[in-house]
Motif scaffolding. Structure first.
Motif, PDB file in Angstrom:
ATOM      1  N   ALA A  25       0.825  -1.214   0.000  1.00  0.00           N
ATOM      2  CA  ALA A  25       0.000   0.000   0.000  1.00  0.00           C
ATOM      3  C   ALA A  25       0.858   1.263   0.000  1.00  0.00           C
ATOM      4  CB  ALA A  25      -0.928   0.007   1.217  1.00  0.00           C
ATOM      5  N   GLU A  26       0.332   2.317  -0.639  1.00  0.00           N
ATOM      6  CA  GLU A  26       1.015   3.606  -0.670  1.00  0.00           C
ATOM      7  C   GLU A  26       1.168   4.164   0.744  1.00  0.00           C
ATOM      8  OE1 GLU A  26      -0.868   6.392  -3.241  1.00  0.00           O
ATOM      9  OE2 GLU A  26      -0.926   5.017  -4.934  1.00  0.00           O
ATOM     10  N   VAL A  27       2.231   4.964   0.927  1.00  0.00           N
ATOM     11  CA  VAL A  27       2.571   5.509   2.237  1.00  0.00           C
ATOM     12  C   VAL A  27       2.152   6.971   2.303  1.00  0.00           C
ATOM     13  CG1 VAL A  27       4.425   5.866   3.908  1.00  0.00           C
ATOM     14  CG2 VAL A  27       4.541   3.936   2.301  1.00  0.00           C
ATOM     15  N   SER A  28       1.441   7.335   3.346  1.00  0.00           N
ATOM     16  CA  SER A  28       1.008   8.720   3.544  1.00  0.00           C
ATOM     17  C   SER A  28       0.984   9.032   5.031  1.00  0.00           C
ATOM     18  CB  SER A  28      -0.396   8.926   2.955  1.00  0.00           C
ATOM     19  OG  SER A  28      -0.908  10.205   3.295  1.00  0.00           O
ATOM     20  N   ALA A  29       1.247  10.291   5.374  1.00  0.00           N
ATOM     21  CA  ALA A  29       1.133  10.719   6.764  1.00  0.00           C
ATOM     22  C   ALA A  29      -0.309  10.676   7.246  1.00  0.00           C
ATOM     23  CB  ALA A  29       1.695  12.127   6.931  1.00  0.00           C
ATOM     24  N   LEU A  30      -1.255  10.699   6.305  1.00  0.00           N
ATOM     25  CA  LEU A  30      -2.674  10.557   6.621  1.00  0.00           C
ATOM     26  C   LEU A  30      -3.138   9.250   5.996  1.00  0.00           C
ATOM     27  CD1 LEU A  30      -5.326  11.575   7.796  1.00  0.00           C
ATOM     28  CD2 LEU A  30      -5.664  12.921   5.700  1.00  0.00           C
ATOM     29  N   SER A  31      -3.135   8.208   6.780  1.00  0.00           N
ATOM     30  CA  SER A  31      -3.491   6.872   6.299  1.00  0.00           C
ATOM     31  C   SER A  31      -4.690   6.355   7.076  1.00  0.00           C
ATOM     32  CB  SER A  31      -2.310   5.907   6.470  1.00  0.00           C
ATOM     33  OG  SER A  31      -1.260   6.212   5.575  1.00  0.00           O
ATOM     34  N   PHE A  32      -5.558   5.655   6.376  1.00  0.00           N
ATOM     35  CA  PHE A  32      -6.789   5.131   6.973  1.00  0.00           C
ATOM     36  C   PHE A  32      -6.970   3.671   6.574  1.00  0.00           C
ATOM     37  CE2 PHE A  32     -11.279   4.170   5.895  1.00  0.00           C
ATOM     38  CZ  PHE A  32     -11.772   4.037   7.190  1.00  0.00           C
ATOM     39  N   ASN A  33      -7.329   2.839   7.540  1.00  0.00           N
ATOM     40  CA  ASN A  33      -7.633   1.427   7.290  1.00  0.00           C
ATOM     41  C   ASN A  33      -6.492   0.723   6.543  1.00  0.00           C
ATOM     42  OD1 ASN A  33      -9.686  -0.641   7.664  1.00  0.00           O
ATOM     43  ND2 ASN A  33      -9.881  -0.674   5.441  1.00  0.00           N
ATOM     44  N   ASP A  34      -5.271   1.045   6.945  1.00  0.00           N
ATOM     45  CA  ASP A  34      -4.068   0.472   6.317  1.00  0.00           C
ATOM     46  C   ASP A  34      -4.010   0.777   4.821  1.00  0.00           C
ATOM     47  OD1 ASP A  34      -3.471  -0.527   8.810  1.00  0.00           O
ATOM     48  OD2 ASP A  34      -4.127  -2.568   8.364  1.00  0.00           O
ATOM     49  N   ASN A  35      -4.761   1.785   4.382  1.00  0.00           N
ATOM     50  CA  ASN A  35      -4.814   2.192   2.970  1.00  0.00           C
ATOM     51  C   ASN A  35      -5.252   1.053   2.059  1.00  0.00           C
ATOM     52  OD1 ASN A  35      -3.981   4.654   3.904  1.00  0.00           O
ATOM     53  ND2 ASN A  35      -1.838   4.364   3.340  1.00  0.00           N
ATOM     54  N   VAL A  36      -6.197   0.271   2.558  1.00  0.00           N
ATOM     55  CA  VAL A  36      -6.708  -0.855   1.775  1.00  0.00           C
ATOM     56  C   VAL A  36      -8.229  -0.891   1.833  1.00  0.00           C
ATOM     57  CG1 VAL A  36      -4.653  -2.236   2.251  1.00  0.00           C
ATOM     58  CG2 VAL A  36      -6.692  -2.562   3.668  1.00  0.00           C
ATOM     59  N   ALA A  37      -8.790  -1.612   0.866  1.00  0.00           N
ATOM     60  CA  ALA A  37     -10.180  -2.055   0.918  1.00  0.00           C
ATOM     61  C   ALA A  37     -10.160  -3.555   1.167  1.00  0.00           C
ATOM     62  CB  ALA A  37     -10.883  -1.749  -0.400  1.00  0.00           C
ATOM     63  N   GLU A  38     -11.004  -4.013   2.058  1.00  0.00           N
ATOM     64  CA  GLU A  38     -11.075  -5.443   2.372  1.00  0.00           C
ATOM     65  C   GLU A  38     -12.314  -6.030   1.708  1.00  0.00           C
ATOM     66  OE1 GLU A  38     -10.943  -5.854   6.578  1.00  0.00           O
ATOM     67  OE2 GLU A  38      -8.861  -5.190   6.735  1.00  0.00           O
ATOM     68  N   LEU A  39     -12.086  -6.988   0.833  1.00  0.00           N
ATOM     69  CA  LEU A  39     -13.182  -7.644   0.127  1.00  0.00           C
ATOM     70  C   LEU A  39     -13.269  -9.088   0.604  1.00  0.00           C
ATOM     71  CD1 LEU A  39     -12.428  -6.442  -3.528  1.00  0.00           C
ATOM     72  CD2 LEU A  39     -13.689  -5.252  -1.714  1.00  0.00           C
TER      73      LEU A  39
END
Length: 471
Positions: free
Chosen positions: A169-183
């Protein structure tokens, strides 16, 4: 005191040396490269070494270096704060007259992990604080601010395939939910039915299209997942066999700060707070005159590091490296983070001059370390003021993390605390062992270029750890 020099070959160890030699000299490893070192923490003596000065790929055992350095710099009690800030006035109608900034400061756990399974819990907490303050509308924009990390979002030498999945996943100082969608995908009730797809979180930020169907019970057709780069459209095709168990796929999303800000705007709307100006992102310096409307603090850094090492979380490690650069060197980039790590390794007298570190997590295929240097790191951290937090972050053999289902028999079970590492043709294990006789050992073992089944390498690494525990 300088670390003891590693012997070029193996140290005298009698039965221990013969036992480890027998493992690494097995014919199936004839074309592989091994590196091993074992040091007594009681005496400081190297009790076994095999090519311990050779540069080898560490895979995820590189996380030991990053987590040790960040504990040294920030301490185990540090918390990371995410804020919503504005310079706009709150008028008598409950309107913020201006833009609002959702400011990321490297909290990697804006997710369900510490929130009883609720991925938006932190955002709900902040939205509730706004409601209590009387806010009902943001007249301007909601801006996801990720300026703490101004550099590249992806790691050097990561592969194209890595970037689709959660571990890349891409790295950002503002990250949410490990920057993923869980399907979570499962077969339908009958052959030919569409498969069942559940999404978490449910948000308009990404879209799932599926032509996948339920196949016959013994069918060999597989499910195919694709996400075109530059989009957040996930496409499913192929088939899942009738009666197959559900499986969860973690798919990386593009532009993490926009992901976080979009989901926060959706949470605000659900709480009755509207955003008129839409969602944007920024890395520019924050404007002056901002005040904090709401905030959320991360768990203590000891818990953040525990997630990194127990489950081998790549994104979190990359965030910590950039955070280290920001706090120690004044710039949240990989380069400044690595410079801070270099300073730390020098202070700890770790022999790391020959190393090459391209990222923080070990996902890069260009990372190189020596077993001797890694054992020096482990020995140094055993004497460090944050030693307990560092040790507690490691998987426990047969108990938890990536060692939960390995080394389940005594004397290794519960007595081996070690970080695992695996990428293609690389497997490694490094940490601490409490032996049957009561000694404590620091050890590092890695095999590269074994093209046979990875189970061979894992079995050999576990056998080495078990031999150590039996001493």
């Amino acid at each position: 005191m300088p670390a003891p020099a590693a012997p070029r070959s193996r140290a005298a160890g009698g039965g221990l040396a013969r036992a480890i030699d027998a493992i690494v000299d097995a014919p199936r490893f004839a074309h592989a490269w091994w590196g091993v070192e074992v040091r007594s923490l009681r005496s400081g003596r190297i009790v076994y070494a095999r090519d311990a000065q050779r540069n080898l790929k560490p895979a995820s055992t590189l996380k030991l270096v990053t987590t040790a350095a960040v504990l040294d710099a920030l301490g185990p009690d540090e918390r990371l704060r995410t804020t919503l800030e504005t310079s706009g006035r709150l008028d008598g109608l409950g309107r913020i007259l201006g833009d609002a900034y959702l400011v990321g400061r490297a909290d990697p756990d804006l997710s369900a992990r510490f929130a009883e399974g609720r991925p938006t819990a932190a955002f709900e907490e902040m939205a509730d604080a706004l409601r209590q303050a009387g806010v009902r509308r943001i007249v301007g924009r909601l801006i996801g601010h990720e300026g703490l990390f101004p550099g590249e979002r992806r790691g050097d030498d990561w592969t194209w395939n890595d970037l689709v999945w959660g571990y890349g996943a891409e790295v950002s100082a503002l990250s949410f939910n490990d920057n993923v969608a869980e399907l979570t995908v499962a077969p339908g009730e009958r052959e030919g039915d569409p498969i069942v797809v559940d999404r978490a979180p449910v948000t308009a930020y990404y879209r799932v299209t599926s032509t996948a169907v339920t196949g016959p019970r013994a069918g060999t057709r597989e499910l195919v997942l694709k996400r075109d780069f530059g989009t957040n459209i996930v496409r499913l095709s192929g088939a899942i066999a009738l009666g197959a168990a559900p499986q969860t796929l973690t798919v990386a999303v593009e532009d993490p700060a926009r992901y976080a800000a979009t989901v926060f705007a959706e949470v605000l709307a659900a709480k009755g707070i509207l955003v008129d100006g839409g969602v944007e992102t920024s890395v520019a310096p924050l404007p002056s005159g901002l005040r904090v409307l709401a905030s959320h603090d991360s768990p203590p850094l000891a818990e953040v590091v525990k997630v990194v090492n127990k489950v081998s979380q790549n994104l979190h490690t990359e965030m910590l490296l950039r955070l280290l650069g920001a706090r120690v060197k004044g710039e949240g980039t990989v380069e400044m983070g690595q410079a801070a790590v270099d300073d730390f390794l020098h202070r700890l007298a770790v022999d790391s001059e020959s190393w090459a570190r391209q990222d923080a997590s070990g996902l890069s295929r260009s990372d190189l370390v020596t077993p001797h240097g890694m054992v020096g790191l482990l020995a140094g951290m055993d004497r460090h003021r944050s030693a307990a937090a560092f040790r507690d972050s490691l998987p426990v053999a047969g108990v938890d993390g990536t060692l939960e289902h390995r080394l389940q028999q005594p004397p290794a079970r519960g007595n081996v605390l070690a970080k695992t590492g695996s990428i293609r043709y690389v497997n490694a294990l490094g940490g601490y062992v409490t032996t049957r006789s009561g000694d404590r050992l620091a050890f590092y073992a890695v095999v590269n270029h074994h093209t046979g089944p990875s189970s061979d390498s894992l079995g050999a690494l576990d056998a080495i750890a078990a031999v150590l525990a039996a001493q």
